[in-house]
Design an enzyme around this catalytic site. Sequence first.
Site, PDB file in Angstrom:
ATOM      1  N   SER A  26       0.821  -1.111   0.082  1.00 48.41           N
ATOM      2  CA  SER A  26       0.153   0.194  -0.048  1.00 48.41           C
ATOM      3  C   SER A  26       0.717   1.516  -0.003  1.00 48.41           C
ATOM      4  O   SER A  26       1.629   1.496  -0.952  1.00 48.41           O
ATOM      5  CB  SER A  26      -0.936   0.102   1.270  1.00 48.41           C
ATOM      6  OG  SER A  26      -2.098   0.864   1.120  1.00 48.41           O
ATOM      7  N   GLU A  39      -9.682  -4.034  -6.531  1.00 52.80           N
ATOM      8  CA  GLU A  39      -8.956  -2.787  -5.439  1.00 52.80           C
ATOM      9  C   GLU A  39      -9.101  -1.283  -6.015  1.00 52.80           C
ATOM     10  O   GLU A  39      -8.893  -1.320  -7.063  1.00 52.80           O
ATOM     11  CB  GLU A  39      -7.636  -3.271  -5.208  1.00 52.80           C
ATOM     12  CG  GLU A  39      -7.219  -4.165  -4.423  1.00 52.80           C
ATOM     13  CD  GLU A  39      -5.884  -4.296  -3.817  1.00 52.80           C
ATOM     14  OE1 GLU A  39      -5.541  -3.177  -3.220  1.00 52.80           O
ATOM     15  OE2 GLU A  39      -5.189  -5.169  -3.977  1.00 52.80           O
ATOM     16  N   HIS A  86      -7.469  -5.862  -0.464  1.00 50.64           N
ATOM     17  CA  HIS A  86      -6.250  -4.977  -0.552  1.00 50.64           C
ATOM     18  C   HIS A  86      -5.359  -5.721   0.623  1.00 50.64           C
ATOM     19  O   HIS A  86      -5.663  -6.007   1.652  1.00 50.64           O
ATOM     20  CB  HIS A  86      -6.871  -3.359  -0.060  1.00 50.64           C
ATOM     21  CG  HIS A  86      -5.672  -2.491   0.079  1.00 50.64           C
ATOM     22  ND1 HIS A  86      -4.958  -2.151  -0.986  1.00 50.64           N
ATOM     23  CD2 HIS A  86      -4.984  -2.007   1.169  1.00 50.64           C
ATOM     24  CE1 HIS A  86      -3.958  -1.298  -0.629  1.00 50.64           C
ATOM     25  NE2 HIS A  86      -3.926  -1.287   0.799  1.00 50.64           N
TER      26      HIS A  86
END
Length: 318
Positions: free
Chosen positions: A158, A251, A281
């Site tokens: 991320s 996502e 995610h």
Amino acid sequence: MRSRVLAHTVKLAVKPVLDVWGRYPSPVWPAGLLDFGARYLQPTRGVARHRIRLDNCDAEWWERRIQGRRSSEADPVDTADVAILYLHGGGFLTCGLNTHRVLALRIGAASRASVLTVGYRMLPRHSIAESVADCVSGYRWLLERGFTPDRIVIAGDSAGGFLTFATALTLAEQGLDQPAALVALSPLTDLDPTAKLARQEGRECPLIPSSVLLTLAEIAGRADGDNPTVSPVDGDLAGLPPVLIQVGSTEMLYVDAELMAQRLGAAGVPVTLEVWDRQVHVFQAAADVLPEAARAVLRIGEFVQTATRARDRSAASR
């Protein structure tokens, strides 16, 4: 089925909370509580933890012991000669060494590597540039410990994926050699939310609401002041090492992963983009319960071992 149950649970229990934060951000929100609550998560066996202090932040060095390798009678086990610099996600605002300990060490185990996790400085008190500086400090620590660049892999998820690429680009600017490879899980690579918000499938993301992207961009802009952060997709990518990107098909950050892969390829960088069908995610964190996540982690391990053994094969061929 397990993936669907997880996605549905996250969508009902987590996404609404994130949406409220995105709409009504405030310093009152206990961003550090998540990492504090995860402090008792236990690591895998076969690793020794050392708490260290980098220039401006804390870090953890997880030294993997390789059984059966003898350097002397006094030292019956050797440590792994490969190191992963792991950079946690959390939108530059939350999470930390505790929340991502198990994921980082699982990847280290699959890669037969020791792991350095960096508790970098975060928004809103610090800029993303300061976060990157802390990650570079971690890379320099590994070099000082004796790891050569071809034995180091930088990985992150991320926002940590953003830092993975940003760190590699900063190393180039500072004249340091590139690591053997980069691994990015569901990476944020573009702070501009426009393209992500325009993709219809992104609205189906079980975790990240659009409000979070808009607020994150605003907070990052305020923290940067007169020196806005350049997103990795807009950087000079030529010369980066081989890259593995993993992302779920629905996502919100799928657009970022795809765009980064395209621009890496255009810059001549070897890149593998793996799109995992309908996975949430950073689904790799659920490797204990999701077969797909366990397979994804094994793929990362294979990629790391291949990248870090490339020089050995080249030398052997000569």
